[in-house]
Design a protein around this motif. Structure first.
Motif, PDB file in Angstrom:
ATOM      1  N   ARG A  55       0.840  -1.206   0.000  1.00 18.67           N
ATOM      2  CA  ARG A  55       0.000   0.000   0.000  1.00 18.67           C
ATOM      3  C   ARG A  55       0.873   1.253   0.000  1.00 18.67           C
ATOM      4  O   ARG A  55       0.590   2.219  -0.703  1.00 18.67           O
ATOM      5  CB  ARG A  55      -0.917  -0.007   1.225  1.00 18.67           C
ATOM      6  N   ARG A  59       0.977   4.243  -2.848  1.00 17.44           N
ATOM      7  CA  ARG A  59       0.769   5.659  -2.507  1.00 17.44           C
ATOM      8  C   ARG A  59       1.936   6.515  -2.999  1.00 17.44           C
ATOM      9  O   ARG A  59       1.734   7.595  -3.543  1.00 17.44           O
ATOM     10  CB  ARG A  59       0.582   5.813  -1.004  1.00 17.44           C
ATOM     11  N   ASN A  65      -6.588   5.176  -3.047  1.00 12.58           N
ATOM     12  CA  ASN A  65      -7.736   4.296  -2.841  1.00 12.58           C
ATOM     13  C   ASN A  65      -8.740   4.994  -1.926  1.00 12.58           C
ATOM     14  O   ASN A  65      -9.207   4.436  -0.951  1.00 12.58           O
ATOM     15  CB  ASN A  65      -7.305   2.932  -2.295  1.00 12.58           C
ATOM     16  N   TRP A  72      -7.644   0.907  -6.488  1.00 20.02           N
ATOM     17  CA  TRP A  72      -6.601   1.918  -6.584  1.00 20.02           C
ATOM     18  C   TRP A  72      -6.684   2.592  -7.944  1.00 20.02           C
ATOM     19  O   TRP A  72      -6.948   1.945  -8.952  1.00 20.02           O
ATOM     20  CB  TRP A  72      -5.231   1.265  -6.420  1.00 20.02           C
TER      21      TRP A  72
END
Length: 136
Positions: A55, A59, A65, A72
């Motif tokens: 994750r 990012r 998300n 995403w």
């Protein structure tokens, strides 16, 4: 296990022997040249492995998300993480692409832009300068 057909110049991978993150420079059959600071090395495909997406990585690569935890979006594409642990996007080939590693995402973004936008676009991984810290 990665095959030499899976990697392209610019892909980020792990050099298994050293555990170092490396950038693929050149692929010639089963010989892969890697940029491993401070120099480059040649190895075979069995000597490298993929960097599993996290994750935090997504990012830093400017994916978000915000609407749903497993969906995403970024770079003009949408990905959905399924219970099998793979990310899936728009079908580019006959079979849906399973994305679990950074190099697969890099290739998917490049293929998407080449096919649907007729443009050359690569995923900018410079935001992952501290990639070792993002590998869990």
């Amino acid at each position: 296990m990665i095959t030499s057909a899976e990697v392209r110049p610019g892909n980020k991978v792990l050099h298994s022997a050293s555990g170092a993150v490396a950038t693929v420079i050149h692929v010639d059959n089963n010989i892969i040249e890697l940029d491993c600071f401070p120099g480059s090395i040649q190895c075979i495909a069995n000597d490298i492995s993929g960097i599993e997406l996290t994750r935090d990585m997504l990012r830093k690569l400017l994916f978000s998300n915000d609407t749903e935890p497993n969906r995403w979006s970024g770079h003009g594409i949408n990905l959905e993480k399924k219970p099998d642990g793979f990310y899936y996007g728009l079908r580019i080939e006959k079979n849906r692409t399973k994305i679990k590693h950074l190099h697969q995402l890099q290739n998917y973004v490049q293929d998407f832009y080449a096919l649907f936008r007729e443009a050359d676009h690569s995923l900018n991984t410079s935001a992952l300068a501290e990639i070792e810290d993002l590998i869990h």
